[in-house]
Motif scaffolding. Structure first.
Motif, PDB file in Angstrom:
ATOM      1  N   PRO A 524       0.816  -1.201  -0.055  1.00  0.00           N
ATOM      2  CA  PRO A 524      -0.034  -0.015  -0.066  1.00  0.00           C
ATOM      3  C   PRO A 524       0.884   1.348   0.025  1.00  0.00           C
ATOM      4  N   ASN A 526       0.159   3.930   1.627  1.00  0.00           N
ATOM      5  CA  ASN A 526       0.320   4.400   3.061  1.00  0.00           C
ATOM      6  C   ASN A 526       1.611   3.930   3.635  1.00  0.00           C
ATOM      7  N   TYR A 527       1.919   2.673   3.223  1.00  0.00           N
ATOM      8  CA  TYR A 527       3.353   2.014   4.058  1.00  0.00           C
ATOM      9  C   TYR A 527       4.320   2.957   3.460  1.00  0.00           C
ATOM     10  N   GLU A 529       4.459   6.021   2.931  1.00  0.00           N
ATOM     11  CA  GLU A 529       4.332   7.474   3.438  1.00  0.00           C
ATOM     12  C   GLU A 529       4.774   7.336   5.076  1.00  0.00           C
ATOM     13  N   ASP A 530       4.399   6.219   5.346  1.00  0.00           N
ATOM     14  CA  ASP A 530       4.698   5.873   7.043  1.00  0.00           C
ATOM     15  C   ASP A 530       6.411   5.755   6.912  1.00  0.00           C
ATOM     16  N   ASP A 532       8.559   6.954   5.061  1.00  0.00           N
ATOM     17  CA  ASP A 532       9.118   8.124   4.758  1.00  0.00           C
ATOM     18  C   ASP A 532       9.117   8.988   6.110  1.00  0.00           C
ATOM     19  N   ALA A 533       8.067   8.832   6.720  1.00  0.00           N
ATOM     20  CA  ALA A 533       8.013   9.631   7.909  1.00  0.00           C
ATOM     21  C   ALA A 533       8.883   8.993   9.189  1.00  0.00           C
ATOM     22  N   ARG A 534       9.107   7.839   8.839  1.00  0.00           N
ATOM     23  CA  ARG A 534      10.073   7.043   9.915  1.00  0.00           C
ATOM     24  C   ARG A 534      11.483   7.449   9.681  1.00  0.00           C
ATOM     25  N   PHE A 535      11.811   7.265   8.451  1.00  0.00           N
ATOM     26  CA  PHE A 535      13.269   7.140   8.047  1.00  0.00           C
ATOM     27  C   PHE A 535      13.816   8.091   7.343  1.00  0.00           C
ATOM     28  N   ASP A 536      12.908   8.984   6.774  1.00  0.00           N
ATOM     29  CA  ASP A 536      13.448  10.128   6.313  1.00  0.00           C
ATOM     30  C   ASP A 536      14.336   9.925   5.032  1.00  0.00           C
ATOM     31  N   PRO A 591       3.329  -7.223   9.139  1.00  0.00           N
ATOM     32  CA  PRO A 591       1.893  -7.077   9.239  1.00  0.00           C
ATOM     33  C   PRO A 591       1.341  -6.331   7.848  1.00  0.00           C
ATOM     34  N   VAL A 592       2.100  -5.598   7.018  1.00  0.00           N
ATOM     35  CA  VAL A 592       2.052  -5.448   5.621  1.00  0.00           C
ATOM     36  C   VAL A 592       1.562  -6.302   4.772  1.00  0.00           C
ATOM     37  N   ALA A 595      -1.474  -8.461   5.765  1.00  0.00           N
ATOM     38  CA  ALA A 595      -2.597  -7.819   5.286  1.00  0.00           C
ATOM     39  C   ALA A 595      -2.779  -7.864   3.702  1.00  0.00           C
TER      40      ALA A 595
END
Lengths: 600, 600
Positions: A524, A526-527, A529-530, A532-536, A591-592, A595
């Motif tokens: 997904p 969304n994965y 985006e997350d 990127d938020a976590r690891f820049d 989990p990705v 799902a």
């Protein structure tokens, strides 16, 4: 040494339990009193059955709340004990477990406890019975084996000794070293249990979560060495209260139990070195696998998996000359597709071959650890492989480490192409096996004792159908990695299993595989985006990950990139690239995957 | 008040969870971030789906390890937070849960935490987002809601408030009274969870064993009353991490969840009395059943059960005038044997009728607690009964307390005999219902909230196929007693259920029943020897017990004598005599029964 097991470890009726213990090869049993009380057979029948089965009745247990009480209560206890001594005489039994008082103790005085045990000992002696006094971890006053020994010393009676139980001692963190100060002939009985590290009240921990030696985290070889240094020569007996064992096949549990004792004896013998007596079981040294020889997928029609292998760049190496079996390889990764005796079977991960330095030694060790043998037909001129069944039914083949780059048995495959001299996939990184909940603890000990794999810390992964516990078992050098996934009881259906291939360049391989028509498991947005938020992440890298459905993890400077194929039957494939010494499995990404697989 | 639930409470994919919450009737949800990360839908799709389903997205959660860190770490947190604020804007969400720092906290200073929350609050406000700061029970420094509130006070920012979570507060034993000192408009969110009393580490307890309100042992009505006294008017939201809910039908779990909130609102309204706001759900007072109206056994052929009833002295009262249903009674014990729509069904305990003072009030309460309605055909002139399905599928019928000795509906049965004027069986003592593991916690709340039954302390009983947990639910006067038996996951087959009849003289009844041909469940002789050792019984009594396969228990001077019939299909019968006010169920005898039933 003689082996014994408490009937409370197993499911079933008393006679079923006795038959399971005898079939597994135990020398004796502890009779857990409630099992006898609920049995329709008379004590004489039980005694005769034990005789016929060739097992001894080693310990009558438990007798509770005996000592540390007021005189009136003690008078009742004497009457109650005498009824049990009479019963023991009918059973032909000579040792009773007396637990430290939990329920009725009112006198916190070792001299009183000792005097009461002495009186019970006098009475017991008349029936040819010895009393083994045990400190329960939750005893009202006596909750430490050192204090139980002090009471026994004060009792100073030939029919009164101690029972040592590893759970009650190690769960409390008591130092077992002082065991060596007890004379061996005053250790009347030894109960062994392992347990996982859990922080819960010790009573619940003890009653529900004990495990067989080697399945938990207690230092049992050291513990046993302390006991053996006393000169103790009675049985090594298992007393394991476990909710799962209480409800699963007793024959299987008994075999698992005896395996754990054999493993423990060997471990203790190694601890003791020259001190070890001749009675201890000794196993050949573990012959740690140097690599994976092959992974086998079994199916009525393996075609779907073979398409995936071709898309991942595997080379078709030919058909087996006598069986409906085909071989695909890339680097040292070898996948055998077996359509023999596979009617109606969807693709299933059925067998794993391990490379060992001596198949004879490894097979001997496995057999002595009660690994069930598996037979496969071979024909003249074909290599015979030693084979065993793992607890989940996966077959384990042992082959010797090849001299050259290819396994010797590959010559049995004909009419295939030559291996790729410059493959992107280098070897099998890990194999992921789903474990039924009943066999999970057994599997951990099986792989550690038979193949010398080490259990890593377990993780929990949330999937849409429940929490999956993932436990990696690996060889010390990391060349063998099995991820055992525990599926909780009650989940219908199951989870697919997979083979993960190690790759030099996962980006190139993913591109090439797509060009060959591979559809990767969709990840997904969304994965990303997350992520990127976590690891820049660098925008280029992020764009590549997104484009190719690659998953990513980072640990310090080390990186992990991987992707999954779609699932074929019960199997899917993964390709991983480890950069900078990354040593994990991208657990945050699991989990990705779970799902995405459900959404298919 | 508005109701909400965290998606982590349910199994399935995010969209399945959203649909389940909407179908149950929740007003909104908390979006558990991993559910979004693993979802293939875009944030815009999720927002649109929520709109279509008519649910609001109330809380984005969790944002971890935000505050109490060094400046470099905080700079990374700000970047990470802003990515999530952007995401929340796409989702149309305005409240984020910020948990107290567990992993990266290095500065134990409320002023630093407050300054960092203030800075995050400034940033959040630009995206229309509010931050609800929550003290995790295992937070590194902030692990108490009072300290979280102090940090929020110091932050002094309109976009920074607290989130209160009953688990984090009550699991630590913190007094919730100080909640009332927080202004209601600074309580940005309220999360509710119950939990059983367990002594284990609080993290494992929290992650695996939370329950919905009313299913555990927290004083949640008092807790909620404290929160409502602040003026809080946001959603009442459930956040329940539970291994079972994670793997079972989300539609059913969502309905169970909403029932728990309705029950809790009513309980809190009763706590608050005149203070309660108009928004709280209020239920009719529970109309506690005065007795059991009937027990129904359903079967394609109920004959085997009817033979047992006849042998126990029951009177055949006739056939139903319009249905293949027959009635047997003795005293006020009424057993209905129903062969309607029962093709291929072995005898099964299918329904229980309860006598209430007003069926209308009870039915209204049950419906408002989301008890699923059941329909049964009735004909002109027949009594219409309100009926619901209990979580295990047993049907619950509500009938009004009869004026005379007989239920009014018995007139619908024809061609039977007259009742025995001097029966030995007086009434139904208790009914024993086996609960599937998935529905056990739900069943406890169902019976307590719908029928006002109280949960007694649960017991564990060892049987040959596993440990069975037994939980008695009873009315305050003891006239209704249901024993709920939890069968662990993974046990194949099942256990039979039973009806226990209270009797004035069990010895006479057992003799008469034998004369009529009854074969009682055989009790092992070993049991009587143990009984004698434990209780020192009078020889006459012991001989009688032995002769008649009677089981025995004693509690002080009170005594309990009982026996079991053989099992017919999935049902057996028990007859009990309580002497001197004995109030238990002979739990020590249950293993004897379980073993004897397996030996059949």
């Amino acid at each position: 040494m003689r082996t014994s097991i408490a009937t409370v470890c197993l499911s079933g009726t008393l006679t079923q339990k006795m038959e399971a213990c005898a079939a597994a090869g135990f020398d004796g049993i502890e009779v857990f009193e409630p099992d006898l009380v609920t049995a329709p057979q008379s004590p004489e029948e039980i005694r005769a059955l034990a005789d016929r089965l060739g097992i001894t009745l080693d310990l009558f247990q438990p007798f509770r709340d005996a000592e540390g009480v007021d005189p009136a209560t003690f008078a009742g206890n004497v009457r109650r004990a005498e009824a049990k001594f009479r019963l023991m005489r009918r059973l032909g039994m000579d040792t009773m477990l007396v637990c430290s008082n939990v329920g009725t103790a009112s006198v916190d005085d070792d001299h009183v406890s000792a005097a009461q045990l002495r009186e019970l000992g006098d009475l017991a002696a008349g029936y040819g019975v010895r009393l083994a006094f045990e400190a329960l971890a939750w005893g009202r006053y006596v909750d430490d084996y050192r204090r139980a020994w002090r009471v026994v010393e004060l009792a100073d009676h030939p029919a009164v000794g101690v029972c040592l139980d590893s759970f009650h001692i190690l769960s409390r963190g008591h130092d077992p070293k002082a065991i060596e100060q007890i004379p061996g002939d005053k250790v009347f009985f030894l109960q062994l249990a392992d347990a996982p590290t859990l922080s819960m009240d010790v009573l619940s921990w003890s009653r529900h979560h004990r495990l067989f030696p080697g399945e938990g985290s207690f230092a049992l070889a050291e513990f046993l060495a302390h006991v053996l240094r006393t000169g103790y020569d009675g049985p090594l007996s298992l007393e394991v209260f476990n909710d799962t064992f209480r409800q699963t096949d007793p024959d299987r549990t008994a075999r698992q139990a005896l395996r754990s004792l054999r493993w423990l004896e060997d471990q203790a013998a190694r601890q003791l070195g020259g001190e070890a007596g001749p009675d201890l079981v000794r196993l050949p040294d573990v012959d740690e696998p140097a690599g994976l020889d092959f992974v086998e997928v079994k199916a009525e029609d393996a075609g779907e998996v073979e398409v995936l292998l071709r898309q991942l760049g595997f080379t078709f190496r030919g058909r087996h000359r006598s069986k409906p079996v085909r071989l695909w390889t890339q680097g040292s990764a070898r996948v055998v597709c077996n359509e023999q005796q596979a009617r109606d079977m969807p693709p299933t991960l059925s067998a794993i071959g391990y490379e060992v330095s001596s198949t004879a030694v490894s097979a001997d060790r496995a057999a002595r650890l009660l690994a069930p043998q598996v037979h496969r037909r071979t024909y003249a001129g074909e290599q015979e492989l030693a084979a065993f069944a793992a607890p989940d039914g996966t077959e384990i083949f042992l082959g010797e480490v090849p001299e050259g780059p290819d396994a010797t048995w590959t010559v049995e495959f004909e009419q295939g192409a030559s291996p790729d001299p410059d493959p992107l996939v280098t070897h099998v990184d890990h194999v992921n096996l789903v474990q039924p909940w009943q066999h999970y603890d057994e599997a951990v000990l099986f792989y550690s004792s038979v193949l010398g794999l080490e259990a890593q810390a377990a993780l929990e992964v949330a999937g849409p159908v429940g929490l999956v516990t993932s436990q990696v078992m690996r060889s010390r050098d990391g060349r063998i990695r099995l991820a055992l996934n525990l599926l909780p009881a009650g989940i219908e259906g199951g989870l697919p299993q997979h083979i993960a291939f190690a790759c030099r360049d996962v980006v190139t391989l993913a591109r090439e595989a797509r060009a060959r028509g591979l559809r990767t498991l969709a990840v997904p947005d969304n994965y990303y985006e997350d992520l990127d938020a976590r690891f820049d992440l660098a925008p280029d890298l992020l764009a590549t990950l997104r484009e190719l459905d690659l998953l990513y993890d980072r640990d310090g400077d080390a990186e992990f990139l991987h992707f999954y194929t779609a699932t074929a039957g019960g199997v899917f494939l993964e390709v991983v690239e480890r950069r900078g010494g990354y040593d994990g499995y991208g657990a945050a990404n699991a989990p990705v995957r779970l799902a995405a697989q459900l959404s298919r």
